[in-house]
Design an enzyme around this catalytic site. Structure first.
Site: not given
Length: 376
Positions: A47, A51, A60, A98, A176
């Site tokens: 990552r 963010r 974003r 992703d 998931y």
């Protein structure tokens, strides 16, 4: 479960060769992944584009998460953000995407909700729901945006560092798709394994059948390493991991090698990262034959044998919230542990991904400390 009518195709996407890209100037991570001793530990961070970076948050504001994933120019821009910010301190880039693009390719809707994460409005609740999955998946068509982003990024990197492609492991994606998102118990996904083992095998087979050409497609597009994330590996009992997760993971590894060989493509180093697995699972992951085994911060590097070419990890991500002095001290401690392993290959990384509240300046301190402390 009858899977005779399920088909996956992948043949049209162009194979890119090294000669089509800028000459690579830093191959430390490729050397380490093949078990070679390097002057210092190559470093990248899971990552690393995300963010915690203000430039990411700015982008974003005007684009949704999956819009970025599905727009090659935007995915490339975000992939490059940490490389440009930490010029000379990162030894690899990982394409911004992703793991849940695979369920999307299979026909499932996936949303990324603020403060909640991934959400499946219509998860697989029973074996009858398997019929909602696409019977035919054209990987080159459904996931072409990932391939285009990889090719675009290889050029944008200008040979600075290698580019990593990735995918989720079959069990993690299955979890998931059945659970509908993250979970504290994964009771729904585990119920499938208990009540419908054959149907579970069928879904895992479908996921694996898409994963193999997807990973090979990333290599065709320009990926120089591949990582498989088994994020929910620790949620299974040992015998269920052996029964369901491990065979599918083995088929992915062997399938990627076989398809690369069939197409005359050099198979890149393969990394497996199974978070929070016990010491009983690590030897099984080594036996599969991945080149690199990734460790989370709860696992000591001494627990991986010298059968593996390299180890990746395993700093506690929370160290990035500490003072600069504490970061440097912890880096020195962990680096010394890896230096005393028999296997020379060490790829420095966190034991999981960077969390959003980290200060970019702390990441710089960490990266500089690794370069200093990992030198022989």
């Amino acid at each position: 479960m009858d899977t005779n009518n399920f088909k996956v195709t992948s043949s049209r996407y162009k194979i890119h060769t090294a000669e089509e890209f800028p000459e690579l100037r830093n191959d430390l991570i490729l050397q380490a992944a093949r078990g070679k001793k390097t002057a210092r530990a190559p470093t990248w961070i899971m990552r690393q584009a995300g963010r915690y970076l203000p430039e990411f948050r700015k982008l974003r504001e005007s684009h949704s998460f999956f819009e970025i994933c599905q727009t090659p120019q935007l995915a490339c821009e975000i992939t490059m953000q940490p490389i440009l910010r930490y010029e000379g301190l990162l030894d690899a880039s990982i394409i911004f995407s992703d793991i849940l693009v695979i369920p999307q390719a299979l026909g499932m809707e996936v949303q990324m909700l603020p403060a909640q994460g991934p959400h499946f409005p219509a998860p697989l609740e029973s074996p009858e729901d398997i019929g909602r999955l696409h019977k035919h998946v054209d990987v080159d068509e459904e996931l072409s945006y990932v391939f285009r982003a990889i090719t675009l990024t290889r050029h944008a990197l200008s040979g600075r560092v290698p580019l990593i492609g990735f995918a989720g492991a079959p069990w993690t994606l299955f979890a998931y798709m059945v659970e509908g998102g993250g979970s504290k118990t994964f009771a729904r996904a585990k119920r499938w394994l208990f009540d419908w083992p054959e149907a579970s095998d069928g879904v895992l087979e479908r996921i694996t059948a898409v994963l193999i050409p997807y990973l090979v497609g990333q290599v065709r597009a320009g990926a120089q390493l591949l990582q498989v994330f088994d994020s929910w590996a620790s949620e299974l009992s040992h015998h269920h991991y052996v029964r369901f997760a491990l065979p599918a993971l083995r088929r992915v590894k062997e399938g990627v090698h076989a398809q690369c060989n069939a197409e005359g493509i050099t198979t890149p180093p393969l990394i497996v990262f199974a978070k929070n697995v016990t010491h009983t699972v690590l030897p099984l992951l080594e036996e599969i034959g991945f080149d690199v085994v990734g460790l989370d911060w709860t696992t000591a590097p001494s627990e991986v044998s010298n059968r593996t070419s390299a180890v990746q990890g395993n700093f506690d991500p929370s160290i990035l919230y500490a003072s600069d002095e504490a970061i440097r001290s912890e880096v020195k401690t962990v680096a010394n542990m890896f230096k005393h392993r028999n296997t020379p290959g060490w790829i420095s990384n966190l034991g999981h991904g960077i969390t959003p509240g980290v200060k970019p300046e702390s990441v710089r301190v960490f990266l500089e400390a690794v370069q200093e402390c990992s030198r022989e």
